[in-house]
Scaffold this active site. Structure first.
Site, short mmCIF file in Angstrom:
data_model
loop_
_atom_site.label_atom_id
_atom_site.label_comp_id
_atom_site.label_asym_id
_atom_site.label_seq_id
_atom_site.Cartn_x
_atom_site.Cartn_y
_atom_site.Cartn_z
N ASN A 20 42.62 -9.90 61.32
CA ASN A 20 43.87 -10.78 61.17
C ASN A 20 44.42 -11.15 62.28
OD1 ASN A 20 46.37 -11.62 60.33
ND2 ASN A 20 47.11 -9.53 59.97
N TRP A 21 44.43 -12.59 62.68
CA TRP A 21 44.80 -12.95 64.01
C TRP A 21 46.19 -13.24 64.14
CZ3 TRP A 21 40.68 -17.39 65.40
CH2 TRP A 21 39.34 -16.77 65.78
N LYS A 22 46.86 -13.07 62.84
CA LYS A 22 48.35 -13.36 63.15
C LYS A 22 48.56 -14.77 63.61
CE LYS A 22 49.02 -8.78 63.38
NZ LYS A 22 49.64 -7.28 63.19
N HIS A 29 51.32 -8.25 53.56
CA HIS A 29 51.25 -7.68 54.85
C HIS A 29 52.40 -7.32 55.24
CE1 HIS A 29 50.78 -7.42 59.43
NE2 HIS A 29 49.41 -7.03 59.16
N GLU A 36 54.32 -7.53 57.78
CA GLU A 36 55.08 -8.49 58.68
C GLU A 36 55.50 -9.58 57.66
OE1 GLU A 36 52.08 -9.41 61.57
OE2 GLU A 36 52.17 -7.35 62.29
N GLU A 76 47.90 0.04 55.32
CA GLU A 76 48.39 -0.28 56.74
C GLU A 76 49.69 0.42 57.15
OE1 GLU A 76 46.37 -3.75 58.64
OE2 GLU A 76 48.06 -4.54 57.66
N GLY A 121 49.87 -2.76 65.53
CA GLY A 121 50.04 -3.21 66.69
C GLY A 121 50.75 -2.33 67.70
N SER A 162 45.83 -0.25 64.37
CA SER A 162 45.38 -0.17 65.82
C SER A 162 44.01 0.34 65.74
CB SER A 162 46.19 0.83 66.40
OG SER A 162 47.55 0.34 66.57
N GLY A 222 43.84 -6.09 63.56
CA GLY A 222 44.71 -7.06 64.13
C GLY A 222 44.20 -7.39 65.76
N GLY A 223 44.79 -6.74 66.68
CA GLY A 223 44.45 -7.08 68.04
C GLY A 223 43.12 -6.82 68.47
C1 PEP Z 1 47.12 -5.84 61.21
O1 PEP Z 1 47.64 -6.84 61.62
O2 PEP Z 1 47.15 -5.80 59.86
C2 PEP Z 1 46.98 -4.80 62.03
C3 PEP Z 1 46.30 -3.62 61.31
O3 PEP Z 1 47.14 -4.89 63.27
P1 PEP Z 1 46.45 -3.95 64.60
O4 PEP Z 1 44.94 -3.66 64.32
O5 PEP Z 1 46.63 -5.00 65.88
O6 PEP Z 1 47.39 -2.66 64.57
#
Ligand code: PEP
Length: 270
Positions: A29-31, A114, A116, A186, A192, A232, A253-254
């Site tokens: 997930n690049w956001k 999500h 966010e 999540e 993040g 993470s 994500g990251g």
């Molecule tokens: C996400 O955005 O769904 C996520 C899990 O991000 P990260 O891996 O950066 O915590």
């Protein structure tokens, strides 16, 4: 050889056996990140990479870059999807993207719910269930995200809160269609933040969710719904997390932003 050494050897064998046999979903997930040039360079690295046949690789870039995915991943087995859309066919919804538009660009998946979108954009279970329904109608696989925040975590009832996010998110689709959904657990406190849920926390929750899915939707459907973990995840912790019971893959994500670490995660899970 002492007890610790023996335990280490047994653990290593279990890890290797699980990694060899279980297939995983690996979803990036690049956001709201990356420039066009960065996307091109990432796609160059992964389009020619052999991810193998075992795991399914999916990336959700920002919508304006979907055309590049369609163009550059034509001969790759990497799939892609959307991070967001509006749950209407078309019309006067300034600034929004429809599911038909996503289909036009070859999206096979879309993230919904999500944290966010829930916290920053105020999306509630009711609205999310409309998004799930239209995705199912259009043959796009919903990746339904659920998760508790730290305050909720302190309250024993947080498991019930997560189960409600699932049942309300799926309330507008039929029992049979529930089998077409992917669920991603999540915990908000792990997204993040660099702080990951421990493998035993993930396992406890995934066992609870699996039991809930089986009770709610019947064992035929409930036992097979993919249950991902997100929060993470990175190359250094993915192996341990993959060993947690009932983990079908990861929403990342990251660590999905860098082609090298994304490829490394797949290598570890191969
Ligand atoms: C996400 O955005 O769904 C996520 C899990 O991000 P990260 O891996 O950066 O915590």
């Amino acid at each position: 050889m002492n007890k610790n050494d023996i335990e280490q050897i047994i653990r290593k064998e279990i890890v290797e056996a699980v990694m060899k046999t279980q297939d995983f979903l690996i979803i990036g997930n690049w956001k709201m990140q990356k420039t066009k040039q960065e996307v091109k360079s990432f796609l160059k690295d992964i389009a020619s990479h052999d991810f193998g046949q075992k795991n399914k690789i999916i990336i959700a870039p920002p919508s304006p870059y979907l055309y590049l995915f369609e163009e550059k991943l034509r001969y790759s087995n990497v799939l892609y999807g959307a991070q967001n859309f509006y749950p209407k066919e078309s019309g006067a919804f300034t600034g929004e993207v429809s599911v038909d538009m996503l289909q036009d660009f070859g999206c096979k998946y879309a993230i919904v719910g999500h944290s966010e979108r829930r916290t920053i954009f105020g999306e509630c279970n009711e609205f999310i269930s409309k998004k799930v329904r239209i995705l199912i109608q259009k043959n796009i696989t919903p990746i339904l995200c659920i998760g508790e925040n730290l305050n909720q975590r302190k309250n024993e009832d947080y498991k019930h809160f997560l189960a409600t996010q699932i049942s309300e998110g799926l309330q507008r689709i039929s029992q049979d269609d529930v089998s077409k959904v992917i669920i991603a657990y999540e915990p908000i406190w792990a997204i993040g933040t660099g702080e990951t849920a421990s493998p035993s926390q993930v396992e406890e929750l995934h066992i609870y969710l699996r039991k809930f899915l089986v009770e709610r939707y019947g064992s035929n459907i409930g036992k097979d719904i993919p249950l991902l973990y997100g929060g993470s995840v990175k190359p250094s912790n993915v192996k341990e997390l993959a060993l947690a019971q009932s983990v079908s893959g990861f929403l990342i994500g990251g660590a999905s932003l860098d082609a090298k670490s994304f490829i490394e995660i797949n290598n570890i899970l191969n």
